[in-house]
Design an enzyme around this catalytic site. Structure first.
Site, PDB file in Angstrom:
ATOM      1  N   SER A  44      43.579  42.099  38.064  1.00  0.00           N
ATOM      2  CA  SER A  44      42.623  41.042  37.733  1.00  0.00           C
ATOM      3  C   SER A  44      41.165  41.441  37.942  1.00  0.00           C
ATOM      4  O   SER A  44      40.266  40.796  37.408  1.00  0.00           O
ATOM      5  CB  SER A  44      42.924  39.776  38.548  1.00  0.00           C
ATOM      6  OG  SER A  44      42.598  39.967  39.909  1.00  0.00           O
ATOM      7  N   LYS A  62      38.226  37.931  44.162  1.00  0.00           N
ATOM      8  CA  LYS A  62      37.567  37.616  42.891  1.00  0.00           C
ATOM      9  C   LYS A  62      36.049  37.760  43.073  1.00  0.00           C
ATOM     10  O   LYS A  62      35.555  37.997  44.173  1.00  0.00           O
ATOM     11  CB  LYS A  62      37.874  36.180  42.440  1.00  0.00           C
ATOM     12  CG  LYS A  62      39.341  35.828  42.292  1.00  0.00           C
ATOM     13  CD  LYS A  62      39.999  36.483  41.109  1.00  0.00           C
ATOM     14  CE  LYS A  62      41.467  36.048  40.987  1.00  0.00           C
ATOM     15  NZ  LYS A  62      42.195  36.849  39.974  1.00  0.00           N
TER      16      LYS A  62
END
Length: 281
Positions: free
Chosen positions: A52, A113
């Site tokens: 990701s 993230k």
């Protein structure tokens, strides 16, 4: 005299044994406490399990996470047992920071993230581009990201996506992705991948980031379950509360392509991605 001396030595040794055991226990407990404090207050290791955050982070990367930049919350400590409400001292991430946090769905799973939206921000994704408070975030096409195909970095082309597996000039297999350079209003720039037109991921509703929360996204935009989606266990994260943020990515200390075999030590050095060690954020 010699007999008396030899008789007293074993007895003295036996008398000291309980004290020696207690000293060892105290030493081990001290080490344990110091390790917990170091991991809770200074730095903690974290490994990358998914794609990701490509291209910045690859599966098999290991990095240290700094605990002090944003202050401490209950989730800074093992099992979230510390009786802390909010953050002490108060601190906040900035746009562009790469952070590790506990997922809001279970408050226990660690994710990583990039911070895109701060409390009060209005965010929408249109055609793959971030619209932040009504202004498009600039992004420019740069050279393709080339990732060698390894056990930790397989190539997964899909129809309609800009992912190409091909043979390099040296005969090895590589994966090619379209890469863009994105620049936030505070000047922070970083690379992202755009795999193509993916429904919803590239065109979203408008979000308003609640107070005390953050809008986070993965750099691999079309393969990241992030704040664009409602929070769910083992899935997307929704808006992330401030207290769930554990720390900021600090430095890479190890990286492996997954090709080593544990029972064959001679394969270990060849699996290390040496060029990635020491990279900061």
């Amino acid at each position: 005299m010699p007999d008396s001396a030899s008789d007293s030595s074993p007895r003295a040794s036996k008398q000291k044994s309980p004290g020696g055991i207690m000293e060892n226990i105290r030493f081990l407990l001290t080490l344990l406490i110091l390790a917990v404090l170091l991991r809770s207050l200074v730095v903690a290791p974290f490994n990358i399990p998914s794609e990701s955050m490509l291209p910045r982070l690859l599966v098999g990367d290991y990095l240290f996470v700094a605990k002090w930049p944003y202050g401490y919350s209950r989730y800074s400590f093992p099992f979230g047992l510390a009786p802390i409400d909010g953050r002490i001292p108060s601190g906040a991430p900035d746009r562009g920071d790469v952070v590790v946090f506990k997922t809001p769905s279970d408050n226990s799973t660690d994710y990583i993230k990039r911070v895109i939206g701060l409390p009060g921000d209005i965010i929408q994704i249109r055609g793959g581009q971030i619209i932040l408070n009504g202004t498009p975030v600039p992004r420019v096409r740069v050279a393709d990201f080339i990732d060698p195909v390894t056990p930790n970095s397989p190539c997964r082309p899909e129809p309609g996506l800009n992912i190409v597996e091909e043979t390099a000039t040296d005969g090895s297999r590589i994966c090619r992705y379209q890469r863009y350079r994105e620049t936030l209003p505070n000047g922070r720039s970083y690379d992202v991948l755009d795999l193509g037109n993916v429904p919803f991921a590239d065109d979203t509703p408008t979000y308003v980031v609640p107070q005390g929360h953050y809008f986070l996204m993965g750099d691999n935009r079309d393969r990241s379950a992030d704040s664009r989606y409602p929070a769910q266990v083992d899935g997307a994260i929704g808006m992330v509360p401030s207290e769930n943020i554990v720390g900021r990515a600090l430095v890479m200390f190890f990286s492996t392509d997954g090709s080593a075999e544990w029972l064959k030590p001679w394969t270990w050095p060849g699996a290390v991605r040496w060029s990635r060690l020491g990279g900061g954020f």
